[in-house]
Design a protein around this motif. Structure first.
Motif, PDB file in Angstrom:
ATOM      1  N   ALA A  19      30.186  69.786  35.479  1.00 25.16           N
ATOM      2  CA  ALA A  19      29.339  68.593  35.475  1.00 25.16           C
ATOM      3  C   ALA A  19      27.867  68.941  35.335  1.00 25.16           C
ATOM      4  CB  ALA A  19      29.557  67.800  36.756  1.00 25.16           C
ATOM      5  N   ALA A  20      27.473  70.071  35.908  1.00 27.36           N
ATOM      6  CA  ALA A  20      26.063  70.466  35.871  1.00 27.36           C
ATOM      7  C   ALA A  20      25.699  71.160  34.574  1.00 27.36           C
ATOM      8  CB  ALA A  20      25.749  71.384  37.055  1.00 27.36           C
ATOM      9  N   GLY A  21      26.653  71.924  34.005  1.00 23.55           N
ATOM     10  CA  GLY A  21      26.374  72.723  32.821  1.00 23.55           C
ATOM     11  C   GLY A  21      25.679  74.015  33.175  1.00 23.55           C
ATOM     12  N   LEU A  22      24.626  73.901  33.982  1.00 25.11           N
ATOM     13  CA  LEU A  22      23.807  75.043  34.375  1.00 25.11           C
ATOM     14  C   LEU A  22      23.288  74.770  35.778  1.00 25.11           C
ATOM     15  CD1 LEU A  22      22.326  77.679  33.099  1.00 25.11           C
ATOM     16  CD2 LEU A  22      20.372  76.123  32.881  1.00 25.11           C
ATOM     17  N   ALA A  23      23.432  75.738  36.685  1.00 22.11           N
ATOM     18  CA  ALA A  23      22.992  75.552  38.061  1.00 22.11           C
ATOM     19  C   ALA A  23      22.453  76.862  38.618  1.00 22.11           C
ATOM     20  CB  ALA A  23      24.143  75.055  38.932  1.00 22.11           C
ATOM     21  N   LYS A  24      21.494  76.752  39.516  1.00 26.51           N
ATOM     22  CA  LYS A  24      20.990  77.938  40.192  1.00 26.51           C
ATOM     23  C   LYS A  24      22.130  78.609  40.946  1.00 26.51           C
ATOM     24  CE  LYS A  24      17.438  79.506  43.445  1.00 26.51           C
ATOM     25  NZ  LYS A  24      16.425  79.097  44.444  1.00 26.51           N
ATOM     26  N   GLN A  25      22.137  79.932  40.942  1.00 24.63           N
ATOM     27  CA  GLN A  25      23.257  80.670  41.513  1.00 24.63           C
ATOM     28  C   GLN A  25      23.470  80.332  42.989  1.00 24.63           C
ATOM     29  OE1 GLN A  25      23.970  84.448  39.795  1.00 24.63           O
ATOM     30  NE2 GLN A  25      24.430  85.417  41.762  1.00 24.63           N
ATOM     31  N   ARG A  26      22.392  80.196  43.724  1.00 25.02           N
ATOM     32  CA  ARG A  26      22.493  79.800  45.131  1.00 25.02           C
ATOM     33  C   ARG A  26      21.665  78.532  45.317  1.00 25.02           C
ATOM     34  NH1 ARG A  26      22.492  85.429  45.457  1.00 25.02           N
ATOM     35  NH2 ARG A  26      24.251  86.301  46.602  1.00 25.02           N
ATOM     36  N   SER A  27      22.307  77.411  45.100  1.00 23.12           N
ATOM     37  CA  SER A  27      21.609  76.131  45.164  1.00 23.12           C
ATOM     38  C   SER A  27      22.265  75.222  46.192  1.00 23.12           C
ATOM     39  CB  SER A  27      21.623  75.440  43.799  1.00 23.12           C
ATOM     40  OG  SER A  27      21.184  74.104  43.910  1.00 23.12           O
ATOM     41  N   PRO A  28      21.511  74.705  47.162  1.00 19.09           N
ATOM     42  CA  PRO A  28      22.075  73.720  48.082  1.00 19.09           C
ATOM     43  C   PRO A  28      22.298  72.372  47.411  1.00 19.09           C
ATOM     44  CG  PRO A  28      19.734  73.985  48.509  1.00 19.09           C
ATOM     45  CD  PRO A  28      20.101  75.013  47.474  1.00 19.09           C
ATOM     46  N   TRP A  29      21.651  72.159  46.276  1.00 16.66           N
ATOM     47  CA  TRP A  29      21.749  70.877  45.571  1.00 16.66           C
ATOM     48  C   TRP A  29      22.965  70.841  44.657  1.00 16.66           C
ATOM     49  CZ3 TRP A  29      18.369  67.609  47.568  1.00 16.66           C
ATOM     50  CH2 TRP A  29      17.214  68.130  48.152  1.00 16.66           C
ATOM     51  N   THR A  30      23.246  71.947  44.003  1.00 13.44           N
ATOM     52  CA  THR A  30      24.393  72.026  43.095  1.00 13.44           C
ATOM     53  C   THR A  30      25.174  73.298  43.430  1.00 13.44           C
ATOM     54  OG1 THR A  30      22.977  71.005  41.409  1.00 13.44           O
ATOM     55  CG2 THR A  30      25.109  71.843  40.677  1.00 13.44           C
ATOM     56  N   PRO A  31      25.942  73.288  44.507  1.00  8.30           N
ATOM     57  CA  PRO A  31      26.661  74.504  44.915  1.00  8.30           C
ATOM     58  C   PRO A  31      27.837  74.796  43.992  1.00  8.30           C
ATOM     59  CG  PRO A  31      27.219  72.676  46.373  1.00  8.30           C
ATOM     60  CD  PRO A  31      26.167  72.164  45.442  1.00  8.30           C
ATOM     61  N   VAL A  32      27.772  75.903  43.277  1.00  6.67           N
ATOM     62  CA  VAL A  32      28.840  76.248  42.334  1.00  6.67           C
ATOM     63  C   VAL A  32      29.445  77.623  42.630  1.00  6.67           C
ATOM     64  CG1 VAL A  32      27.875  74.799  40.506  1.00  6.67           C
ATOM     65  CG2 VAL A  32      27.196  77.211  40.660  1.00  6.67           C
ATOM     66  N   GLY A  33      28.987  78.269  43.693  1.00  6.78           N
ATOM     67  CA  GLY A  33      29.542  79.575  44.041  1.00  6.78           C
ATOM     68  C   GLY A  33      29.375  80.582  42.919  1.00  6.78           C
ATOM     69  N   THR A  34      30.476  81.240  42.594  1.00 10.33           N
ATOM     70  CA  THR A  34      30.459  82.237  41.509  1.00 10.33           C
ATOM     71  C   THR A  34      31.159  81.714  40.264  1.00 10.33           C
ATOM     72  OG1 THR A  34      32.479  83.266  42.382  1.00 10.33           O
ATOM     73  CG2 THR A  34      30.361  84.173  43.123  1.00 10.33           C
ATOM     74  N   ALA A  35      31.284  80.395  40.166  1.00 10.62           N
ATOM     75  CA  ALA A  35      31.919  79.811  38.981  1.00 10.62           C
ATOM     76  C   ALA A  35      31.111  80.146  37.736  1.00 10.62           C
ATOM     77  CB  ALA A  35      32.036  78.299  39.136  1.00 10.62           C
ATOM     78  N   GLY A  36      31.779  80.214  36.596  1.00  9.00           N
ATOM     79  CA  GLY A  36      31.110  80.435  35.332  1.00  9.00           C
ATOM     80  C   GLY A  36      30.594  81.854  35.171  1.00  9.00           C
ATOM     81  N   GLU A  37      29.511  81.973  34.433  1.00 12.83           N
ATOM     82  CA  GLU A  37      28.932  83.284  34.127  1.00 12.83           C
ATOM     83  C   GLU A  37      27.433  83.263  34.421  1.00 12.83           C
ATOM     84  OE1 GLU A  37      32.146  84.106  30.497  1.00 12.83           O
ATOM     85  OE2 GLU A  37      30.032  83.669  30.035  1.00 12.83           O
ATOM     86  N   GLU A  38      26.859  84.455  34.593  1.00 11.96           N
ATOM     87  CA  GLU A  38      25.448  84.543  34.934  1.00 11.96           C
ATOM     88  C   GLU A  38      24.586  84.221  33.721  1.00 11.96           C
ATOM     89  OE1 GLU A  38      22.246  87.750  36.826  1.00 11.96           O
ATOM     90  OE2 GLU A  38      24.417  88.132  36.970  1.00 11.96           O
ATOM     91  N   ALA A  39      23.452  83.609  33.991  1.00  9.66           N
ATOM     92  CA  ALA A  39      22.533  83.259  32.912  1.00  9.66           C
ATOM     93  C   ALA A  39      21.096  83.359  33.397  1.00  9.66           C
ATOM     94  CB  ALA A  39      22.809  81.853  32.396  1.00  9.66           C
ATOM     95  N   ARG A  40      20.207  83.608  32.457  1.00 15.46           N
ATOM     96  CA  ARG A  40      18.767  83.586  32.698  1.00 15.46           C
ATOM     97  C   ARG A  40      18.144  82.613  31.720  1.00 15.46           C
ATOM     98  NH1 ARG A  40      16.386  86.988  36.729  1.00 15.46           N
ATOM     99  NH2 ARG A  40      18.006  88.434  37.422  1.00 15.46           N
ATOM    100  N   VAL A  41      17.104  81.923  32.175  1.00 18.75           N
ATOM    101  CA  VAL A  41      16.413  80.950  31.330  1.00 18.75           C
ATOM    102  C   VAL A  41      14.964  81.392  31.182  1.00 18.75           C
ATOM    103  CG1 VAL A  41      15.681  78.546  31.096  1.00 18.75           C
ATOM    104  CG2 VAL A  41      17.929  79.082  32.080  1.00 18.75           C
ATOM    105  N   GLU A  42      14.485  81.367  29.948  1.00 19.37           N
ATOM    106  CA  GLU A  42      13.113  81.813  29.691  1.00 19.37           C
ATOM    107  C   GLU A  42      12.127  81.027  30.558  1.00 19.37           C
ATOM    108  OE1 GLU A  42      11.618  81.066  25.796  1.00 19.37           O
ATOM    109  OE2 GLU A  42      12.249  78.960  25.766  1.00 19.37           O
ATOM    110  N   GLY A  43      11.175  81.755  31.108  1.00 15.00           N
ATOM    111  CA  GLY A  43      10.149  81.114  31.914  1.00 15.00           C
ATOM    112  C   GLY A  43      10.545  80.891  33.350  1.00 15.00           C
ATOM    113  N   SER A  44      11.787  81.260  33.740  1.00 10.05           N
ATOM    114  CA  SER A  44      12.246  81.067  35.112  1.00 10.05           C
ATOM    115  C   SER A  44      12.710  82.396  35.695  1.00 10.05           C
ATOM    116  CB  SER A  44      13.398  80.056  35.160  1.00 10.05           C
ATOM    117  OG  SER A  44      13.948  79.975  36.472  1.00 10.05           O
ATOM    118  N   ALA A  45      12.381  82.620  36.959  1.00 10.52           N
ATOM    119  CA  ALA A  45      12.831  83.831  37.646  1.00 10.52           C
ATOM    120  C   ALA A  45      14.185  83.625  38.310  1.00 10.52           C
ATOM    121  CB  ALA A  45      11.793  84.246  38.695  1.00 10.52           C
TER     122      ALA A  45
END
Length: 358
Positions: free
Chosen positions: A208-234
């Motif tokens: 549903a989110a498509g993309l979520a912070k790895q450790r987010s209290p707002w969109t908790p997805v655990g280790t689902a999916g794969e790791e990603a980095r977005v330009e301009g974000s740490a």
């Protein structure tokens, strides 16, 4: 594997996951299966949240009766914790229901009200579905656990809902009608243990989110999916692999007017990181402190938030009174025409005429 995404790609992934791109879904169930939940809220400055959310995805062909049918007749959706959810999520929620409640004061309140609990269940078994007001309050310990508001009957029904013993069978206006869960939920749902259910639920949240912070209290997805980095974000993100594949498809954008309680807006930190959009709901601010309006609706154009619609329905005059369209940056003429067209579509769906303030 780590996916490296441009900010535009990240935005497109989220927009598509939230069904806000040009490829509109066909019906209520399709929206529910993708989004996972649709918040229920009675604030109807324009229209209640659950209906605005569905209209913003499906478009002009959505009618409120379609939601009621999916919930009350077809039983493809169910109501839980202030939201409509697809029935396919219920098996993933069952393990948490079995261990609820976790708070000691709630457990103590339920133990002290064993007879009251039995009375409520017996009444529903004999006469359900019923509104809470039709059920006698026989509470032995009349208090509200965990700060919940409402009557003792509503509190008990909410507890039994979270334990999976009762369910919301439907609504009469804004009032819930309650019944035994076995008469509302399908009986042939799959069973999962807690670990498997959590893993599957995390995957559905990421879908549903498509993309979520790895450790987010707002969109908790655990280790689902794969790791990603977005330009301009740490930040470290998790991304839905299917969303990565879909990036190869041609993107089609459109205008979407979002209810302030739309799930797209829930993860405020993600909005700032990916969209550079700081969203503030001004509903509870004093009037002099409001910039965009009491219940202004964010406007999404393609993959950018471009403004806020400050409007309200005036049923006495059958109009959608548009106080302002606040543009974050000046829109080009074609963009403004697209936004105005969507506002007119909204008015037509509501069955009123748009009335722009001079």
């Amino acid at each position: 594997m780590v996916h490296h995404l441009t900010r535009d790609q990240a935005r497109r992934i989220i927009v598509r996951a939230q069904l806000l791109d040009g490829a509109r879904p066909g019906d209520v169930v399709e929206v529910a299966e993708q989004l996972g939940y649709t918040k229920i809220d009675p604030t109807a400055v324009i229209a209640p949240c659950e209906h605005t959310v569905l209209w913003s995805r499906i478009g002009w062909s959505y009618e409120p009766g379609q939601l009621a049918k999916a919930v009350e007749i077809d039983r493809q959706l169910f109501e839980f914790d202030g939201a409509f959810r697809p029935m396919s999520l219920l098996p993933l929620m069952k393990p948490a229901m079995r261990r609820w409640p976790e708070r000691e004061n709630t457990r103590q309140w339920l133990e002290a009200n064993t007879r009251f609990r039995a009375d409520v269940l017996a009444r529903l078994r004999a006469e359900g579905p019923l509104e809470a007001g039709a059920i006698d309050d026989t509470a032995q310990l009349p208090r509200k656990p965990d700060g919940w508001s409402g009557s003792n009957v509503v509190t008990m029904l909410e507890c039994l809902l979270r334990q999976g013993e009762v369910a919301v069978a439907g609504r009469h206006g804004r009032h819930r009608r309650w019944d035994l869960a076995e008469r509302v939920y399908p009986l042939d749902l799959p069973e999962y243990d807690e670990e498997e259910a959590q893993s599957l639920w995390d995957a559905r949240r990421l879908q549903a989110a498509g993309l979520a912070k790895q450790r987010s209290p707002w969109t908790p997805v655990g280790t689902a999916g794969e790791e990603a980095r977005v330009e301009g974000s740490a930040w470290k993100f998790r991304v839905d692999p299917d969303a990565i594949v879909a990036l190869e498809e041609e993107a089609a954008g459109r205008v979407a007017i979002l209810n302030p309680y739309d799930g797209m807006l829930f993860d405020r930190p993600r909005l700032e990181q990916v969209y550079e959009f700081t969203y503030v709901l001004e509903q509870f601010k004093p009037k002099p402190q409001r910039r965009h309006g009491y219940f202004a609706h964010p406007i999404l154009l393609g993959d950018r938030f471009v403004g806020m619609l400050d409007a309200e329905v005036d049923r006495t005059g059958d109009t959608l009174k548009i106080a302002a369209v606040h543009e974050f940056l000046p829109l080009e003429e074609e963009e403004r025409e697209m936004v105005d067209a969507e506002i007119r579509e909204l008015a037509e769906w509501l069955g009123v005429d748009p009335a722009f303030s001079p």
